[in-house]
Design a protein around this motif. Structure first.
Motif, PDB file in Angstrom:
ATOM      1  N   PRO A  68     112.126  10.655  29.887  1.00  0.00           N
ATOM      2  CA  PRO A  68     112.545  11.873  30.589  1.00  0.00           C
ATOM      3  C   PRO A  68     111.849  13.101  29.991  1.00  0.00           C
ATOM      4  CG  PRO A  68     114.275  11.128  29.108  1.00  0.00           C
ATOM      5  CD  PRO A  68     113.197  10.085  29.078  1.00  0.00           C
ATOM      6  N   GLN A  69     111.463  14.009  30.853  1.00  0.00           N
ATOM      7  CA  GLN A  69     110.805  15.239  30.406  1.00  0.00           C
ATOM      8  C   GLN A  69     111.685  16.470  30.622  1.00  0.00           C
ATOM      9  OE1 GLN A  69     107.798  15.136  28.789  1.00  0.00           O
ATOM     10  NE2 GLN A  69     108.078  12.939  28.966  1.00  0.00           N
ATOM     11  N   GLN A  70     112.360  16.539  31.779  1.00  0.00           N
ATOM     12  CA  GLN A  70     113.238  17.662  32.097  1.00  0.00           C
ATOM     13  C   GLN A  70     114.639  17.150  32.426  1.00  0.00           C
ATOM     14  OE1 GLN A  70     110.156  17.764  34.082  1.00  0.00           O
ATOM     15  NE2 GLN A  70     109.205  19.029  32.530  1.00  0.00           N
ATOM     16  N   VAL A  71     115.612  18.008  32.202  1.00  0.00           N
ATOM     17  CA  VAL A  71     116.995  17.689  32.542  1.00  0.00           C
ATOM     18  C   VAL A  71     117.068  17.418  34.042  1.00  0.00           C
ATOM     19  CG1 VAL A  71     119.353  18.582  32.629  1.00  0.00           C
ATOM     20  CG2 VAL A  71     117.918  19.059  30.638  1.00  0.00           C
ATOM     21  N   ASP A  72     117.721  16.331  34.397  1.00  0.00           N
ATOM     22  CA  ASP A  72     117.933  15.888  35.777  1.00  0.00           C
ATOM     23  C   ASP A  72     116.671  15.370  36.466  1.00  0.00           C
ATOM     24  OD1 ASP A  72     120.663  16.390  35.655  1.00  0.00           O
ATOM     25  OD2 ASP A  72     120.451  18.433  36.411  1.00  0.00           O
ATOM     26  N   ASP A  73     115.586  15.112  35.724  1.00  0.00           N
ATOM     27  CA  ASP A  73     114.432  14.490  36.369  1.00  0.00           C
ATOM     28  C   ASP A  73     114.752  13.005  36.611  1.00  0.00           C
ATOM     29  OD1 ASP A  73     113.857  13.046  34.008  1.00  0.00           O
ATOM     30  OD2 ASP A  73     112.050  14.172  33.544  1.00  0.00           O
ATOM     31  N   LYS A  74     113.831  12.288  37.250  1.00  0.00           N
ATOM     32  CA  LYS A  74     114.032  10.884  37.624  1.00  0.00           C
ATOM     33  C   LYS A  74     114.507  10.033  36.452  1.00  0.00           C
ATOM     34  CE  LYS A  74     111.186   6.940  39.026  1.00  0.00           C
ATOM     35  NZ  LYS A  74     109.847   6.536  39.458  1.00  0.00           N
ATOM     36  N   TRP A  75     113.847  10.154  35.306  1.00  0.00           N
ATOM     37  CA  TRP A  75     114.173   9.298  34.168  1.00  0.00           C
ATOM     38  C   TRP A  75     115.418   9.762  33.436  1.00  0.00           C
ATOM     39  CZ3 TRP A  75     112.641   4.846  35.003  1.00  0.00           C
ATOM     40  CH2 TRP A  75     111.414   4.598  35.612  1.00  0.00           C
ATOM     41  N   ASP A  76     115.696  11.052  33.415  1.00  0.00           N
ATOM     42  CA  ASP A  76     116.935  11.537  32.801  1.00  0.00           C
ATOM     43  C   ASP A  76     118.131  10.960  33.557  1.00  0.00           C
ATOM     44  OD1 ASP A  76     118.572  13.100  31.045  1.00  0.00           O
ATOM     45  OD2 ASP A  76     118.756  14.621  32.610  1.00  0.00           O
ATOM     46  N   VAL A  77     118.071  10.980  34.872  1.00  0.00           N
ATOM     47  CA  VAL A  77     119.149  10.422  35.694  1.00  0.00           C
ATOM     48  C   VAL A  77     119.237   8.903  35.499  1.00  0.00           C
ATOM     49  CG1 VAL A  77     119.926  10.069  38.076  1.00  0.00           C
ATOM     50  CG2 VAL A  77     119.015  12.301  37.372  1.00  0.00           C
ATOM     51  N   TYR A  78     118.108   8.224  35.478  1.00  0.00           N
ATOM     52  CA  TYR A  78     118.073   6.765  35.296  1.00  0.00           C
ATOM     53  C   TYR A  78     118.767   6.352  33.998  1.00  0.00           C
ATOM     54  CZ  TYR A  78     116.065   2.111  34.494  1.00  0.00           C
ATOM     55  OH  TYR A  78     115.892   0.771  34.238  1.00  0.00           O
ATOM     56  N   TRP A  79     118.456   7.037  32.904  1.00  0.00           N
ATOM     57  CA  TRP A  79     118.994   6.625  31.607  1.00  0.00           C
ATOM     58  C   TRP A  79     120.473   6.926  31.450  1.00  0.00           C
ATOM     59  CZ3 TRP A  79     116.627   2.977  29.409  1.00  0.00           C
ATOM     60  CH2 TRP A  79     115.245   2.859  29.508  1.00  0.00           C
ATOM     61  N   ARG A  80     121.074   7.624  32.393  1.00  0.00           N
ATOM     62  CA  ARG A  80     122.520   7.846  32.347  1.00  0.00           C
ATOM     63  C   ARG A  80     123.280   6.559  32.643  1.00  0.00           C
ATOM     64  NH1 ARG A  80     122.504  13.543  35.648  1.00  0.00           N
ATOM     65  NH2 ARG A  80     121.175  14.631  34.158  1.00  0.00           N
ATOM     66  N   THR A  81     122.628   5.603  33.313  1.00  0.00           N
ATOM     67  CA  THR A  81     123.289   4.343  33.659  1.00  0.00           C
ATOM     68  C   THR A  81     122.588   3.128  33.042  1.00  0.00           C
ATOM     69  OG1 THR A  81     122.030   4.219  35.720  1.00  0.00           O
ATOM     70  CG2 THR A  81     124.209   5.242  35.831  1.00  0.00           C
ATOM     71  N   HIS A  82     121.664   3.383  32.137  1.00  0.00           N
ATOM     72  CA  HIS A  82     120.935   2.296  31.483  1.00  0.00           C
ATOM     73  C   HIS A  82     120.809   2.599  29.987  1.00  0.00           C
ATOM     74  CE1 HIS A  82     119.757   1.908  35.686  1.00  0.00           C
ATOM     75  NE2 HIS A  82     119.516   0.633  35.418  1.00  0.00           N
ATOM     76  N   GLY A  83     120.512   1.567  29.234  1.00  0.00           N
ATOM     77  CA  GLY A  83     120.282   1.714  27.800  1.00  0.00           C
ATOM     78  C   GLY A  83     119.215   0.718  27.380  1.00  0.00           C
ATOM     79  N   VAL A  84     119.013   0.597  26.098  1.00  0.00           N
ATOM     80  CA  VAL A  84     118.092  -0.410  25.564  1.00  0.00           C
ATOM     81  C   VAL A  84     118.804  -1.175  24.454  1.00  0.00           C
ATOM     82  CG1 VAL A  84     115.959   0.817  26.134  1.00  0.00           C
ATOM     83  CG2 VAL A  84     117.031   1.225  23.934  1.00  0.00           C
ATOM     84  N   ASP A  85     118.476  -2.472  24.346  1.00  0.00           N
ATOM     85  CA  ASP A  85     119.058  -3.251  23.254  1.00  0.00           C
ATOM     86  C   ASP A  85     118.136  -3.182  22.038  1.00  0.00           C
ATOM     87  OD1 ASP A  85     116.982  -5.088  23.654  1.00  0.00           O
ATOM     88  OD2 ASP A  85     118.268  -6.601  24.572  1.00  0.00           O
ATOM     89  N   GLU A  86     118.492  -3.926  20.999  1.00  0.00           N
ATOM     90  CA  GLU A  86     117.735  -3.870  19.743  1.00  0.00           C
ATOM     91  C   GLU A  86     116.316  -4.408  19.870  1.00  0.00           C
ATOM     92  OE1 GLU A  86     120.232  -7.525  19.999  1.00  0.00           O
ATOM     93  OE2 GLU A  86     120.692  -5.384  20.070  1.00  0.00           O
ATOM     94  N   HIS A  87     116.021  -5.105  20.995  1.00  0.00           N
ATOM     95  CA  HIS A  87     114.690  -5.646  21.229  1.00  0.00           C
ATOM     96  C   HIS A  87     113.872  -4.758  22.178  1.00  0.00           C
ATOM     97  CE1 HIS A  87     116.057  -9.198  19.159  1.00  0.00           C
ATOM     98  NE2 HIS A  87     117.072  -9.266  19.995  1.00  0.00           N
ATOM     99  N   GLY A  88     114.481  -3.660  22.621  1.00  0.00           N
ATOM    100  CA  GLY A  88     113.780  -2.749  23.533  1.00  0.00           C
ATOM    101  C   GLY A  88     113.925  -3.144  25.000  1.00  0.00           C
ATOM    102  N   THR A  89     114.764  -4.143  25.274  1.00  0.00           N
ATOM    103  CA  THR A  89     115.009  -4.573  26.642  1.00  0.00           C
ATOM    104  C   THR A  89     115.969  -3.602  27.316  1.00  0.00           C
ATOM    105  OG1 THR A  89     114.720  -6.878  25.954  1.00  0.00           O
ATOM    106  CG2 THR A  89     115.813  -6.502  28.066  1.00  0.00           C
ATOM    107  N   ILE A  90     115.658  -3.229  28.552  1.00  0.00           N
ATOM    108  CA  ILE A  90     116.508  -2.308  29.292  1.00  0.00           C
ATOM    109  C   ILE A  90     117.763  -3.055  29.736  1.00  0.00           C
ATOM    110  CG2 ILE A  90     116.704  -0.907  31.380  1.00  0.00           C
ATOM    111  CD1 ILE A  90     113.657  -0.397  31.107  1.00  0.00           C
ATOM    112  N   ILE A  91     118.928  -2.419  29.534  1.00  0.00           N
ATOM    113  CA  ILE A  91     120.207  -3.003  29.909  1.00  0.00           C
ATOM    114  C   ILE A  91     120.991  -1.993  30.735  1.00  0.00           C
ATOM    115  CG2 ILE A  91     120.358  -4.585  27.954  1.00  0.00           C
ATOM    116  CD1 ILE A  91     122.081  -2.526  26.510  1.00  0.00           C
ATOM    117  N   ASP A  92     121.897  -2.495  31.587  1.00  0.00           N
ATOM    118  CA  ASP A  92     122.792  -1.628  32.356  1.00  0.00           C
ATOM    119  C   ASP A  92     123.918  -1.158  31.441  1.00  0.00           C
ATOM    120  OD1 ASP A  92     121.370  -1.922  34.738  1.00  0.00           O
ATOM    121  OD2 ASP A  92     122.546  -3.672  35.348  1.00  0.00           O
ATOM    122  N   SER A  93     124.354   0.050  31.673  1.00  0.00           N
ATOM    123  CA  SER A  93     125.465   0.596  30.867  1.00  0.00           C
ATOM    124  C   SER A  93     126.791   0.187  31.459  1.00  0.00           C
ATOM    125  CB  SER A  93     125.406   2.116  30.831  1.00  0.00           C
ATOM    126  OG  SER A  93     124.234   2.540  30.217  1.00  0.00           O
TER     127      SER A  93
END
Length: 93
Positions: A68-93
């Protein structure tokens, strides 16, 4: 009377600036010389780190191309419902 007119004109001018310029304000995720990192786990969360410094645990770099680069940009919104595990794999929140 002149003072009142000046005050009214100044107020109207400022209102015009707020109305026309208020929607164009973009807030960056991090300041100059910094980059965002995400916390490991489903809850995520982010912090900013100085360029050239690796993020401190529990933070890791965002996956390439999904930073994410700016507040409320595509990736900022995406990461509100996703995370990463200890291996860097994207997971749903």
């Amino acid at each position: 009377m002149r003072k009142r007119i000046s005050i009214v004109l100044a107020t109207v001018g400022m209102a015009g600036v707020v109305v026309t310029g208020g929607c164009s304000i973009v807030e960056n995720i991090c300041g100059d010389g910094e980059y965002p990192a995400i916390a490991v786990g489903p809850e995520g969360g982010s912090a900013c780190f100085p360029d050239g410094q690796e993020p401190a645990a529990p933070y890791v770099r965002y996956p390439e191309g999904k930073v994410p680069q700016q507040v409320d940009d595509k990736w900022d919104v995406y990461w509100r419902t996703h995370g990463v595990d200890e291996h860097g794999t994207i997971i749903d929140s």
